[in-house]
Design an enzyme around this catalytic site. Sequence first.
Site, PDB file in Angstrom:
ATOM      1  N   ASP A  47      -3.682   1.362  -4.506  1.00  9.96           N
ATOM      2  CA  ASP A  47      -3.802  -0.086  -4.711  1.00  9.96           C
ATOM      3  C   ASP A  47      -4.338  -0.877  -3.513  1.00  9.96           C
ATOM      4  OD1 ASP A  47      -2.150   1.063  -6.585  1.00  9.96           O
ATOM      5  OD2 ASP A  47      -0.477  -0.297  -6.256  1.00  9.96           O
ATOM      6  N   SER A 107       3.263  -1.327  -2.664  1.00  9.25           N
ATOM      7  CA  SER A 107       2.303  -2.432  -2.774  1.00  9.25           C
ATOM      8  C   SER A 107       2.919  -3.809  -2.593  1.00  9.25           C
ATOM      9  CB  SER A 107       1.610  -2.362  -4.131  1.00  9.25           C
ATOM     10  OG  SER A 107       0.688  -1.305  -4.080  1.00  9.25           O
ATOM     11  N   ARG A 165       8.870  -3.744  -8.381  1.00 13.76           N
ATOM     12  CA  ARG A 165       7.996  -3.630  -7.200  1.00 13.76           C
ATOM     13  C   ARG A 165       6.745  -4.510  -7.286  1.00 13.76           C
ATOM     14  NH1 ARG A 165       8.252   1.477  -9.676  1.00 13.76           N
ATOM     15  NH2 ARG A 165       6.460   1.925 -10.995  1.00 13.76           N
ATOM     16  N   GLU A 221       3.177  -2.912 -13.617  1.00 14.32           N
ATOM     17  CA  GLU A 221       2.948  -2.789 -12.178  1.00 14.32           C
ATOM     18  C   GLU A 221       1.932  -3.838 -11.730  1.00 14.32           C
ATOM     19  OE1 GLU A 221       3.782   1.808 -11.014  1.00 14.32           O
ATOM     20  OE2 GLU A 221       1.759   1.409 -11.715  1.00 14.32           O
TER      21      GLU A 221
HETATM   22  C1  FRU Z   1       0.501   1.335  -8.606  1.00 13.81           C
HETATM   23  C2  FRU Z   1       1.711   1.747  -7.803  1.00 13.81           C
HETATM   24  C3  FRU Z   1       2.571   0.566  -7.442  1.00 13.81           C
HETATM   25  C4  FRU Z   1       3.300   1.030  -6.226  1.00 13.81           C
HETATM   26  C5  FRU Z   1       2.218   1.820  -5.519  1.00 13.81           C
HETATM   27  C6  FRU Z   1       2.710   2.985  -4.711  1.00 13.81           C
HETATM   28  O1  FRU Z   1      -0.551   2.211  -8.491  1.00 13.81           O
HETATM   29  O2  FRU Z   1       2.468   2.718  -8.504  1.00 13.81           O
HETATM   30  O3  FRU Z   1       3.419   0.133  -8.504  1.00 13.81           O
HETATM   31  O4  FRU Z   1       3.763  -0.019  -5.448  1.00 13.81           O
HETATM   32  O5  FRU Z   1       1.350   2.302  -6.539  1.00 13.81           O
HETATM   33  O6  FRU Z   1       1.658   3.554  -4.004  1.00 13.81           O
END
Ligand code: FRU
Length: 485
Positions: A47, A107, A165, A221
């Site tokens: 991300d 993230s 998150r 997410e």
């Molecule tokens: C999305 C994700 C987020 C998380 C991050 C971890 O791709 O799963 O939800 O914060 O990647 O790398």
Amino acid sequence: MKWTREKRYLPYSKWDAETLRDLQAEAANSAYQMHYHLHPISGLVNDPNGFSYFNGEYHLFYQSYPFGAVHGLKSWVHFKSNDLVHWINLGLAVKPDSKADSQGAYSGSAREIDGKLFLMYTGNHRDENWVRTPYQIGAWMGKDGVVKDKTVLFKNPDHITEHFRDPQILKENDTYYAILGAQDKAEKHGHIDVWKSKDLKNWEELGFLNLSDHDLGYMIECPNIVRVDGKVVVIFCPQGLDKKIADYDDIYPNMYVIADDIDFENHRLINPGPLQNLDEGFDVYATQAFNAPDGTADEVSWVGLPDTTYPTDDENWANCLSQVKKLSIHDGKLLQQPVETIKSLRRHAEKVSGKTIKENTTGQYELKLNISANQTGSLHLAANDDLSESLQIKFDTKTGKLTLNRSKAGKQVAVDYGTTRSTSFTPHEDLKLDIFVDHSLVEIFVNDGEHVLTGRFFTDPANQRIEFGQDTNYQGTFYNMEPIL
Ligand code: FRU
């Protein structure tokens, strides 16, 4: 090499410098590596994080696992730019070095506050029984680029599972708001949870956003909210979304909703529209958008998908970011367009004509085409001489349909989710395509950004022909693109 859990979560300090140098060389020397898009210096990128404007410059970070093409112990790598096109790599910025982010600095977002950059992100913490607590962390970055003063702001409230998150920090009037991806404990559905704070220290949960009347799968997410031409655009990644609710082909889509406005206090969107697919290609996820101080709305996407393997995994690196795309709304439709400054990468303009557009390229170019109305045909990129191998774009300007087909584009990716992606546009009109190719990445902007199709492809790097499958009436310009890093 076998990836055990222990190995994936090994502290960075336990890896030796030589291993890292080898991994960097593998990523840099790969024929599939991107040269005018942000990509891994080593290992895996996912991300985009902390996309912001601070101290007169744009800042962008990405999720990184530097030691292989796996989702291991994550950190943030920092870049800055004056023009959203050329980036300076400032290295590792948010390290998983505290108890709250011991299994990864996940993230989050960033915003300039009182002369510093405030970062808000998820600390992935697991205890000795591997039970996860998602801590939402605040940290400050000064003009020296050093991130410090990490503080836990809050964790998942009782009614939300460990899936909580990716906070985006926002400000309206004198109040800070944060939106987060969440899964409720009772039904195990995905939501966007809205929080509020006056001082960035004390946080209060307001509740779930009314995104849709439907249930949106088991988790959401990377939510983000951006104001675009007087509307509110909510961009997010629902996982497990029923295809009857919104059409998509990827394992997980990146969706958006346009609303007239948002009332944060009551966690309500005003007149939210339908769920729409942000990118109709193959590999876009976790797009992050933000409003710069001048009000413009820019976004950047992860080009890669969760739970998906890619051919460069064998070279120990994976994925990249998209180019930065500018958002606008015309006639109620969201447009995503290349930023103006991408033109600074063009080496020179070459008018192209005829069935064969190019017999050879460097694999790093922009091709702008205007295909006249009422024609059907195909365009082959990264093709071999007899066009038996290529990344194919089929078009039908009679019915208004375009299909990107990577089934004959070399090494295959995620074939269980199909090898073609399609979009529709107004029939009986000219079709405008702005195609960006960066070795193994293609970004196709259709009709000035009404649709975008992004994807990775892994053809034999020697296949560099660009040719129509038939005589086609079109106008075109070809530009070689300069590298950015
Ligand atoms: C999305 C994700 C987020 C998380 C991050 C971890 O791709 O799963 O939800 O914060 O990647 O790398």
